[in-house]
Design a protein around this motif. Structure first.
Motif, short mmCIF file in Angstrom:
data_model
loop_
_atom_site.label_atom_id
_atom_site.label_comp_id
_atom_site.label_asym_id
_atom_site.label_seq_id
_atom_site.Cartn_x
_atom_site.Cartn_y
_atom_site.Cartn_z
N GLU A 183 0.85 -1.19 0.00
CA GLU A 183 0.00 0.00 0.00
C GLU A 183 0.89 1.24 0.00
O GLU A 183 2.03 1.20 0.46
N LYS A 184 0.36 2.34 -0.49
CA LYS A 184 1.14 3.57 -0.57
C LYS A 184 1.59 4.04 0.81
O LYS A 184 2.64 4.65 0.97
N SER A 185 0.78 3.74 1.81
CA SER A 185 1.10 4.18 3.17
C SER A 185 2.12 3.29 3.86
O SER A 185 2.63 3.62 4.94
N ALA A 186 2.44 2.13 3.24
CA ALA A 186 3.36 1.19 3.86
C ALA A 186 4.79 1.73 3.87
O ALA A 186 5.18 2.51 3.00
N GLU A 187 5.54 1.32 4.84
CA GLU A 187 6.93 1.76 4.99
C GLU A 187 7.79 1.31 3.82
O GLU A 187 8.63 2.04 3.32
N GLY A 188 7.61 0.08 3.37
CA GLY A 188 8.43 -0.47 2.30
C GLY A 188 9.73 -1.04 2.84
O GLY A 188 9.99 -1.03 4.05
N ILE A 189 10.56 -1.54 1.93
CA ILE A 189 11.80 -2.19 2.29
C ILE A 189 12.98 -1.38 1.79
O ILE A 189 13.03 -1.00 0.63
N SER A 190 13.92 -1.11 2.68
CA SER A 190 15.15 -0.40 2.30
C SER A 190 16.34 -1.28 2.65
O SER A 190 16.49 -1.67 3.81
N ILE A 191 17.17 -1.58 1.67
CA ILE A 191 18.33 -2.42 1.91
C ILE A 191 19.57 -1.80 1.25
O ILE A 191 19.46 -1.04 0.29
N VAL A 192 20.72 -2.13 1.80
CA VAL A 192 21.99 -1.69 1.24
C VAL A 192 22.67 -2.91 0.62
O VAL A 192 22.97 -3.88 1.31
N LEU A 193 22.88 -2.84 -0.68
CA LEU A 193 23.49 -3.96 -1.40
C LEU A 193 24.99 -3.99 -1.17
O LEU A 193 25.60 -2.99 -0.79
N SER A 194 25.59 -5.13 -1.42
CA SER A 194 27.04 -5.26 -1.25
C SER A 194 27.76 -4.72 -2.48
O SER A 194 27.15 -4.14 -3.39
N ARG A 195 29.07 -4.92 -2.51
CA ARG A 195 29.90 -4.42 -3.62
C ARG A 195 29.49 -5.03 -4.95
O ARG A 195 29.70 -4.44 -6.00
N TYR A 196 28.88 -6.20 -4.92
CA TYR A 196 28.45 -6.84 -6.16
C TYR A 196 27.26 -7.75 -5.86
O TYR A 196 26.97 -8.09 -4.72
N LEU A 197 26.54 -8.10 -6.92
CA LEU A 197 25.47 -9.08 -6.83
C LEU A 197 25.79 -10.25 -7.75
O LEU A 197 26.26 -10.05 -8.87
N LEU A 198 25.53 -11.45 -7.27
CA LEU A 198 25.60 -12.62 -8.14
C LEU A 198 24.30 -12.74 -8.92
O LEU A 198 23.29 -12.10 -8.59
N LEU A 247 17.01 -8.69 3.51
CA LEU A 247 15.56 -8.86 3.55
C LEU A 247 15.09 -9.53 4.84
O LEU A 247 13.91 -9.48 5.17
N ASP A 248 16.03 -10.19 5.55
CA ASP A 248 15.64 -10.84 6.80
C ASP A 248 15.13 -9.83 7.82
O ASP A 248 14.40 -10.19 8.74
N GLU A 249 15.52 -8.56 7.69
CA GLU A 249 15.03 -7.53 8.60
C GLU A 249 13.58 -7.17 8.30
O GLU A 249 12.97 -6.39 9.04
N TYR A 250 13.03 -7.75 7.25
CA TYR A 250 11.63 -7.51 6.88
C TYR A 250 10.88 -8.83 6.82
O TYR A 250 10.05 -9.05 5.94
N GLY A 251 11.19 -9.70 7.76
CA GLY A 251 10.57 -11.02 7.77
C GLY A 251 9.88 -11.31 9.08
O GLY A 251 10.29 -10.85 10.15
N LEU A 252 8.81 -12.08 9.00
CA LEU A 252 8.10 -12.57 10.17
C LEU A 252 8.17 -14.09 10.18
O LEU A 252 7.73 -14.74 9.22
N ARG A 284 7.91 -15.06 6.44
CA ARG A 284 7.13 -14.30 5.45
C ARG A 284 7.75 -12.92 5.26
O ARG A 284 8.08 -12.23 6.23
N LEU A 285 7.92 -12.51 4.00
CA LEU A 285 8.41 -11.17 3.69
C LEU A 285 7.28 -10.17 3.84
O LEU A 285 6.20 -10.36 3.28
N VAL A 286 7.51 -9.11 4.62
CA VAL A 286 6.50 -8.06 4.82
C VAL A 286 7.08 -6.72 4.41
O VAL A 286 8.29 -6.59 4.19
N ASP A 287 6.23 -5.71 4.30
CA ASP A 287 6.68 -4.42 3.78
C ASP A 287 6.94 -3.40 4.90
O ASP A 287 6.74 -2.21 4.73
N TYR A 288 7.40 -3.88 6.02
CA TYR A 288 7.81 -3.00 7.12
C TYR A 288 8.90 -3.70 7.93
O TYR A 288 8.99 -4.93 7.94
N SER A 289 9.71 -2.92 8.60
CA SER A 289 10.83 -3.49 9.35
C SER A 289 10.33 -4.24 10.58
O SER A 289 9.50 -3.75 11.33
#
Length: 631
Positions: free
Chosen positions: A389-404, A437-442, A449-454
């Motif tokens: 939802e637009k009002s949801a916090e959403g997920i913010s993550i910092v990626l590493s130096r590279y992605l596989l 993403l584990d910081e946004y899991g229940l 379960r992945l959720v859209d808030y910390s």
């Protein structure tokens, strides 16, 4: 008489010499011997060892795995170490215990298992060499050699269909797009060698049912190999041939019950990310053979690193969520995505769809060509995934130096799904694979379960992610089973790496109950805590899987829930286990490791408080005795 004895002696000597020819030093002893003699000045991750038909080699590889320098280090011909200084330019004479320790704690672990099980390993062509020498008379081969044949034949089989599975030296190797018909000769060659692997594992399972592999008992490994064959043949549209591999009696009731838990703890039409063999293959088997929870897409994060698996998923599921076009993820594309660390262009947060669009269109970003891989550059390392939802916090993550590739594909699936289907991660998926993403899991059972808030809330002591208490309680009490648990042998060592896979499953399952018990106690819910801990003992009884010393928290939680007698029962199990470990070291004349001493001290101090409070004198005297052994 002397003549016959002389002949017998010669025959025995010749036989012994013949066997000795294959008894090469262990991988660990080779690594230790190298650093005892040489101080290697180059980049440690480029230094590798290979066990070949004529002995142990040491080599130096570039960043793409191509060998730049190589030398024979131990010769099977004469059983002696060889001089490598001239061939390995940065190997200087001199002992280097620091390098030895660093290598053993890092690079060594990556190859140690296969080095110990495969007679030859660590170079292009090891598969064929193993098959050629040991792949015929199974009755004459030791158990570990049989497993090595299985591993070699399985890898060699895949080379007839896919080239993105490592440097297999096969003149008939080929690469075909997933979900397309391929020539019969290639299919038949794959079947020939995958059957060899299945036969090797099957022979070993009949001979030694208790044999443990890296993924579990040998029957589980044999079952996984059959499902692997099914999956590969399905990917090249050979459905009739593929289904024959599911006709066998695969998996034990224990493994199947464990697999059902993952599926049962997901909502309808979910996407479930798994990681290893045992949280993936049995689930596919249940879905295909028993048509159990076929509504769930089970996606393996390890396989997402291969182009063929991604191609197969997109072809198999008409409603598969994706954002990047097929040609963008084809072989040798997006295997690595690097972050452009340009100080003149500071990284700014970017919306997930904008991020994926930048990778899709290569907007304003350098595309590097290294070897045969196309390396794309990350547009940012700060990523924001908007909420449902637009009002949801959403997920913010910092990626590493590279992605596989697999990590990029996970993001691609999140972008394509856009919260339409519920997304779960099996508790077996590592935090590294989840990229924050584990910081946004229940935690809702054996899945998160992945959720859209910390949900992190600073709870660093959690075993898994934060619990969804009511859903987790219902799933553990009503929708969790472990049937026909194999009886565990008496455990005397604290190193969990020596435990059976079944024992690890039981221990990890107890961790779920422990975490929920702690959460219930924080809410002051003593009644449900006691019911939960009772249920854990009912499902995973001590007589089937003995309590580990790390289960001491279950005793403490009983005490905190005002059930001291039940707490005392588990405390006794924990104390007995601690004592057995101590006795093991003492009886074998070894010093008790400092790490274990520290753990033991912490556990005994934690148990001592409630035991003193409830005046359980017998347990208290045992604790004092164990504490006194360290004085």
């Amino acid at each position: 008489m002397r003549k016959y004895l002389l002949i017998l002696f010669i025959l025995l000597t010749a036989s012994t010499w013949s066997v000795a020819q294959h008894q090469m030093p262990s991988y660990k002893s080779i690594v230790q011997s190298f650093f005892e003699k040489y101080n290697y000045k180059g980049k440690m991750h480029q230094l590798q060892f290979a066990k070949k038909t004529d002995g142990w080699y040491v080599n130096v590889q570039d960043m793409h795995g191509k060998i730049k320098e190589e030398a024979l280090f131990w010769s099977k011909d004469d059983g002696k170490f060889q001089e490598v200084k001239k061939a390995i330019s940065q190997a200087e004479h001199g002992r280097s215990l620091k390098n030895q320790k660093n290598y053993l704690s890092t690079h060594y672990k990556r190859y140690a298992y296969n080095m110990s099980r495969c007679p030859y390993y660590g170079y292009a062509g090891w598969e064929y060499d193993v098959i050629n020498e040991f792949g015929k008379r199974f009755d004459q081969q030791p158990d570990t050699i049989l497993e090595g044949v299985g591993r070699a034949a399985s890898a060699y089989a895949m080379s007839f269909l896919r080239k993105d599975y490592g440097p297999v030296k096969n003149p008939d190797a080929a690469h075909f797009p997933a979900y397309q018909k391929v020539p019969s000769k290639n299919v038949n060659q794959f079947i020939k060698y995958v059957n060899l692997a299945i036969d090797a594992y099957g022979t070993l399972a009949k001979r030694n049912p208790g044999y443990e592999t890296i993924v579990g008992d040998i029957h589980t490994k044999w079952s996984n190999e059959n499902v692997y064959a099914w999956q590969v043949l399905m990917s090249v549209q050979e459905e009739k041939k593929a289904m024959k591999y599911l006709e066998k009696d695969l998996y034990s009731p224990f493994i199947l019950s464990f697999a059902r838990n993952f599926l049962d703890h997901c909502d309808e039409n979910a996407i479930l990310f798994t990681r290893g063999d045992n949280d993936t293959y049995p689930l596919w088997y249940l879905q295909q053979k028993e048509e159990y929870r076929t509504d769930i897409k089970v996606l393996n994060t390890s396989l997402l690193n291969t182009a063929y698996y991604n191609e197969m998923l997109r072809a198999r599921y008409q409603d598969f969520p994706q954002f990047l076009p097929d040609q963008k993820i084809a072989a040798n594309k997006c295997n690595f995505v690097l972050y452009d660390n340009d100080p003149k262009k500071p990284s700014k947060p970017m919306n997930l769809l904008d991020f994926m669009t930048a990778i899709k269109d290569d907007k304003g970003r350098v595309v590097e060509q290294i070897s045969k891989d196309t390396i794309y550059t990350l547009p940012t390392k700060f990523l924001h995934i908007p909420g449902e939802e637009k009002s949801a916090e959403g997920i913010s993550i910092v990626l590493s130096r590279y992605l596989l590739k697999g990590q990029l594909m996970l993001l691609d699936i999140l972008a394509g799904n856009d919260w339409k289907a519920p997304i779960y991660f099996a508790t077996t998926v590592s935090k590294g694979d989840m990229m924050g993403l584990d910081e946004y899991g229940l935690l809702e059972g054996t899945v998160t379960r992945l959720v859209d808030y910390s949900t992190d809330m600073g709870q660093t002591n959690q075993l898994f992610s934060t619990s969804n208490v009511d859903v987790l309680y219902e799933n553990l009490m009503e929708n969790f089973k472990l049937e026909a648990i194999p009886v565990s042998p008496k455990r005397v060592i604290y190193d969990r790496s020596v435990q059976s896979n079944a024992d690890r499953v039981c221990q990890n399952s107890r961790r779920l109950f422990q975490q929920l018990a702690r959460d219930l106690l924080q809410e002051g819910d003593h009644a449900r805590t006691i019911k939960l801990l009772d249920r854990a003992e009912e499902l995973i009884p001590h007589k089937k899987s003995p309590y580990h010393y790390l289960d001491f928290e279950m005793a403490i939680y009983y005490y905190q829930a005002d059930a001291p007698e039940k707490g005392a029962k588990i405390a006794q199990y924990v104390i007995d286990h601690l004592k057995s470990i101590n006795d093991h070291y003492v009886q074998n004349g070894n010093l008790v490791p400092v790490r274990f001493k520290n753990i033991k001290t912490k556990i005994l101090e934690g148990l001592q408080i409630p035991i003193e409070k409830h005046q359980q004198t017998t347990l208290l005297s045992q604790i004092k005795e164990l504490q006194g052994e360290d004085d």
